[in-house]
Scaffold this motif. Structure first.
Motif, short mmCIF file in Angstrom:
data_model
loop_
_atom_site.label_atom_id
_atom_site.label_comp_id
_atom_site.label_asym_id
_atom_site.label_seq_id
_atom_site.Cartn_x
_atom_site.Cartn_y
_atom_site.Cartn_z
N TYR A 1 0.99 -1.15 0.12
CA TYR A 1 0.06 0.17 -0.12
C TYR A 1 0.89 1.24 0.06
O TYR A 1 0.59 2.38 -0.94
N ILE A 2 1.88 1.40 0.77
CA ILE A 2 2.69 2.49 0.62
C ILE A 2 3.48 2.70 -0.51
O ILE A 2 3.78 3.77 -1.02
N ARG A 3 4.04 1.57 -1.12
CA ARG A 3 4.69 1.63 -2.65
C ARG A 3 3.58 2.15 -3.62
O ARG A 3 3.73 3.03 -4.42
N LEU A 4 2.35 1.81 -3.57
CA LEU A 4 1.18 2.19 -4.22
C LEU A 4 1.09 3.67 -4.36
O LEU A 4 0.88 4.37 -5.14
N MET A 5 0.99 4.05 -2.75
CA MET A 5 0.57 5.54 -2.85
C MET A 5 2.09 6.35 -3.22
O MET A 5 1.74 7.31 -3.71
N ALA A 6 2.98 5.72 -3.03
CA ALA A 6 4.27 6.49 -3.61
C ALA A 6 4.15 6.67 -5.43
O ALA A 6 4.63 7.79 -5.64
N THR A 7 3.81 5.65 -5.62
CA THR A 7 3.70 5.61 -7.28
C THR A 7 2.47 6.87 -7.64
O THR A 7 3.00 7.46 -8.57
N ILE A 8 1.68 6.63 -6.82
CA ILE A 8 0.49 7.66 -7.16
C ILE A 8 1.07 9.23 -6.74
O ILE A 8 0.58 10.09 -7.61
N VAL A 9 1.73 9.34 -5.71
CA VAL A 9 2.16 10.69 -5.70
C VAL A 9 3.25 11.22 -6.46
O VAL A 9 3.37 12.31 -6.95
N ILE A 10 4.35 10.26 -6.74
CA ILE A 10 5.31 10.95 -7.63
C ILE A 10 4.98 11.27 -8.93
O ILE A 10 5.73 12.26 -9.40
#
Length: 95
Positions: A36-45
């Motif tokens: 979930y944190i990796r998905l959030m990071a991908t969405i934010v970057i």
């Protein structure tokens, strides 16, 4: 390009911290949290790099990456600190 290189080195340092914190989550078998944190990071970057690129070109893209990495580190720190380390149900080593 010298400023961009400095930004890239900063981003590499942040990424190293991310990898250490992700290893902590994986050691705690928190695979879903890490995902979930990796998905959030991908969405934010994506938007941070787009906005940075529009504001300051290549340097802005680098700054956008750094902002996204700092947010990812913050999420990972919260996740790692909320772990019940030393849980009595851990049977990694026999009694």
């Amino acid at each position: 390009l010298d400023v961009f290189l400095a930004i890239c080195i900063l981003a590499a340092g942040l990424r190293a911290g991310i990898q250490i914190l992700q290893a902590c989550l994986l050691a705690a078998r928190r695979f879903t949290t890490n995902l979930y944190i990796r998905l959030m990071a991908t969405i934010v970057i994506v938007p941070t790099c787009i906005v940075g690129g529009l504001l300051d070109g290549l340097n802005g893209i680098g700054w956008g990456m750094c902002v996204a990495f700092v947010l990812q580190i913050a999420a990972l720190v919260v996740a790692v600190l909320s772990q019940p380390w030393g849980d009595s149900t851990d049977k990694t080593f026999p009694d």
